[in-house]
Design a protein around this motif. Structure first.
Motif, PDB file in Angstrom:
ATOM      1  N   LYS A 107       0.872  -1.177   0.000  1.00  0.00           N
ATOM      2  CA  LYS A 107       0.000   0.000   0.000  1.00  0.00           C
ATOM      3  C   LYS A 107       0.906   1.223   0.000  1.00  0.00           C
ATOM      4  O   LYS A 107       1.725   1.392   0.897  1.00  0.00           O
ATOM      5  CB  LYS A 107      -0.899  -0.027   1.227  1.00  0.00           C
ATOM      6  CG  LYS A 107      -1.974   1.032   1.212  1.00  0.00           C
ATOM      7  CD  LYS A 107      -2.945   0.841   2.362  1.00  0.00           C
ATOM      8  CE  LYS A 107      -3.970   1.965   2.342  1.00  0.00           C
ATOM      9  NZ  LYS A 107      -4.827   1.900   3.532  1.00  0.00           N
ATOM     10  N   THR A 108       0.767   2.068  -1.021  1.00  0.00           N
ATOM     11  CA  THR A 108       1.660   3.214  -1.175  1.00  0.00           C
ATOM     12  C   THR A 108       0.972   4.521  -0.802  1.00  0.00           C
ATOM     13  O   THR A 108      -0.254   4.631  -0.832  1.00  0.00           O
ATOM     14  CB  THR A 108       2.175   3.328  -2.625  1.00  0.00           C
ATOM     15  OG1 THR A 108       1.069   3.613  -3.476  1.00  0.00           O
ATOM     16  CG2 THR A 108       2.865   2.066  -3.069  1.00  0.00           C
ATOM     17  N   THR A 109       1.802   5.498  -0.489  1.00  0.00           N
ATOM     18  CA  THR A 109       1.321   6.847  -0.189  1.00  0.00           C
ATOM     19  C   THR A 109       2.361   7.838  -0.713  1.00  0.00           C
ATOM     20  O   THR A 109       3.543   7.485  -0.820  1.00  0.00           O
ATOM     21  CB  THR A 109       1.113   7.029   1.338  1.00  0.00           C
ATOM     22  OG1 THR A 109       0.468   8.293   1.572  1.00  0.00           O
ATOM     23  CG2 THR A 109       2.416   6.975   2.106  1.00  0.00           C
ATOM     24  N   PRO A 110       1.948   9.046  -1.061  1.00  0.00           N
ATOM     25  CA  PRO A 110       2.940  10.031  -1.497  1.00  0.00           C
ATOM     26  C   PRO A 110       4.010  10.243  -0.423  1.00  0.00           C
ATOM     27  O   PRO A 110       3.704  10.318   0.766  1.00  0.00           O
ATOM     28  CB  PRO A 110       2.110  11.301  -1.715  1.00  0.00           C
ATOM     29  CG  PRO A 110       0.735  10.788  -2.016  1.00  0.00           C
ATOM     30  CD  PRO A 110       0.581   9.565  -1.145  1.00  0.00           C
ATOM     31  N   GLY A 111       5.256  10.312  -0.870  1.00  0.00           N
ATOM     32  CA  GLY A 111       6.367  10.476   0.063  1.00  0.00           C
ATOM     33  C   GLY A 111       6.869  11.902   0.119  1.00  0.00           C
ATOM     34  O   GLY A 111       6.554  12.730  -0.730  1.00  0.00           O
ATOM     35  N   ASN A 112       7.678  12.169   1.145  1.00  0.00           N
ATOM     36  CA  ASN A 112       8.376  13.453   1.240  1.00  0.00           C
ATOM     37  C   ASN A 112       9.707  13.222   1.946  1.00  0.00           C
ATOM     38  O   ASN A 112       9.945  12.162   2.529  1.00  0.00           O
ATOM     39  CB  ASN A 112       7.524  14.519   1.938  1.00  0.00           C
ATOM     40  CG  ASN A 112       7.249  14.184   3.381  1.00  0.00           C
ATOM     41  OD1 ASN A 112       8.164  14.018   4.187  1.00  0.00           O
ATOM     42  ND2 ASN A 112       5.963  14.058   3.727  1.00  0.00           N
ATOM     43  N   SER A 113      10.568  14.206   1.897  1.00  0.00           N
ATOM     44  CA  SER A 113      11.945  14.047   2.363  1.00  0.00           C
ATOM     45  C   SER A 113      12.070  13.818   3.866  1.00  0.00           C
ATOM     46  O   SER A 113      13.124  13.367   4.328  1.00  0.00           O
ATOM     47  CB  SER A 113      12.781  15.258   1.966  1.00  0.00           C
ATOM     48  OG  SER A 113      12.254  16.418   2.553  1.00  0.00           O
ATOM     49  N   SER A 114      11.035  14.081   4.645  1.00  0.00           N
ATOM     50  CA  SER A 114      11.131  13.882   6.094  1.00  0.00           C
ATOM     51  C   SER A 114      10.811  12.448   6.525  1.00  0.00           C
ATOM     52  O   SER A 114      11.013  12.103   7.683  1.00  0.00           O
ATOM     53  CB  SER A 114      10.194  14.853   6.816  1.00  0.00           C
ATOM     54  OG  SER A 114       8.842  14.495   6.593  1.00  0.00           O
ATOM     55  N   MET A 115      10.327  11.619   5.616  1.00  0.00           N
ATOM     56  CA  MET A 115       9.890  10.262   5.978  1.00  0.00           C
ATOM     57  C   MET A 115      11.063   9.303   6.114  1.00  0.00           C
ATOM     58  O   MET A 115      11.809   9.095   5.168  1.00  0.00           O
ATOM     59  CB  MET A 115       8.908   9.735   4.947  1.00  0.00           C
ATOM     60  CG  MET A 115       7.615  10.467   4.906  1.00  0.00           C
ATOM     61  SD  MET A 115       6.558   9.784   3.612  1.00  0.00           S
ATOM     62  CE  MET A 115       4.990  10.460   4.099  1.00  0.00           C
ATOM     63  N   LYS A 116      11.195   8.708   7.304  1.00  0.00           N
ATOM     64  CA  LYS A 116      12.199   7.662   7.523  1.00  0.00           C
ATOM     65  C   LYS A 116      11.558   6.289   7.459  1.00  0.00           C
ATOM     66  O   LYS A 116      12.243   5.281   7.315  1.00  0.00           O
ATOM     67  CB  LYS A 116      12.903   7.875   8.853  1.00  0.00           C
ATOM     68  CG  LYS A 116      13.749   9.123   8.849  1.00  0.00           C
ATOM     69  CD  LYS A 116      14.575   9.270  10.092  1.00  0.00           C
ATOM     70  CE  LYS A 116      15.410  10.529   9.965  1.00  0.00           C
ATOM     71  NZ  LYS A 116      16.156  10.823  11.148  1.00  0.00           N
ATOM     72  N   THR A 117      10.254   6.256   7.585  1.00  0.00           N
ATOM     73  CA  THR A 117       9.439   5.047   7.398  1.00  0.00           C
ATOM     74  C   THR A 117       8.125   5.515   6.792  1.00  0.00           C
ATOM     75  O   THR A 117       7.772   6.698   6.907  1.00  0.00           O
ATOM     76  CB  THR A 117       9.148   4.327   8.737  1.00  0.00           C
ATOM     77  OG1 THR A 117       8.398   5.212   9.571  1.00  0.00           O
ATOM     78  CG2 THR A 117      10.417   3.881   9.432  1.00  0.00           C
ATOM     79  N   PRO A 118       7.389   4.616   6.154  1.00  0.00           N
ATOM     80  CA  PRO A 118       6.080   5.041   5.661  1.00  0.00           C
ATOM     81  C   PRO A 118       5.131   5.236   6.840  1.00  0.00           C
ATOM     82  O   PRO A 118       5.337   4.653   7.910  1.00  0.00           O
ATOM     83  CB  PRO A 118       5.642   3.876   4.765  1.00  0.00           C
ATOM     84  CG  PRO A 118       6.405   2.701   5.246  1.00  0.00           C
ATOM     85  CD  PRO A 118       7.690   3.224   5.821  1.00  0.00           C
ATOM     86  N   PRO A 119       4.092   6.040   6.666  1.00  0.00           N
ATOM     87  CA  PRO A 119       3.135   6.230   7.761  1.00  0.00           C
ATOM     88  C   PRO A 119       2.446   4.904   8.117  1.00  0.00           C
ATOM     89  O   PRO A 119       2.405   3.987   7.295  1.00  0.00           O
ATOM     90  CB  PRO A 119       2.117   7.223   7.193  1.00  0.00           C
ATOM     91  CG  PRO A 119       2.698   7.754   5.941  1.00  0.00           C
ATOM     92  CD  PRO A 119       3.756   6.817   5.491  1.00  0.00           C
TER      93      PRO A 119
END
Length: 149
Positions: A107-119
């Motif tokens: 299950k994917t979600t839009p990412g950003n540079s602050s993410m160290k793990t997916p939500p």
């Protein structure tokens, strides 16, 4: 990849039984949890040195961020080989390396540079088009290494 290469030097099948068995276990868990198969064959361009390390020790997140973290601090894959080609740096023989990998995007979600793990509730991040970022070392299995000029 029209115009990006002139010759395929070799295609090597990666055979790492331990890595593959761990990937298969992860694959079965994803299918059971999500009720569908989310495996995709994606590309990962790399330097010769990084390719050697990946073959020996998998897609290791501790090297994440070498080429950027726009969609998260993980391992980047693309469905567009021409895009991954941009990360396949020339070696001393004028050759480049690119993996064809089996990747559990889940299950994917839009990412950003602050993410160290997916939500919570997500397995990977994406740009919404062709880039997927994984955060678990056995979420991808390098199936083939293509060396080309």
């Amino acid at each position: 990849m029209t115009g990006k290469y002139t010759e395929i030097v070799r295609i090597e099948r990666i055979q790492n039984e331990t890595w593959y068995m761990q990937y298969l276990t992860h694959h079965l868990e994803f299918k059971s949890r999500l009720g569908m198969d989310t495996e995709q064959r994606l590309y990962h361009g790399s330097t010769k040195e990084a390719a050697d390390d990946i073959v020996k020790s998998w897609f290791n997140r501790s090297f994440a961020g070498v080429n950027g973290t726009v969609y998260g601090v993980g391992v980047y894959f693309s469905s567009d080989a021409a895009y991954s080609h941009g990360y396949a740096r020339l070696n001393e023989n004028g050759e480049r390396n690119m993996f064809v990998a089996r990747v559990l995007v889940g299950k994917t979600t839009p990412g950003n540079s602050s993410m160290k793990t997916p939500p919570p509730g997500f397995d990977s991040t994406t740009d919404g088009r062709h880039i997927f970022v994984t955060y678990h070392d056995v979420q991808a299995y390098a199936e083939y290494l293509i060396t080309y000029k």
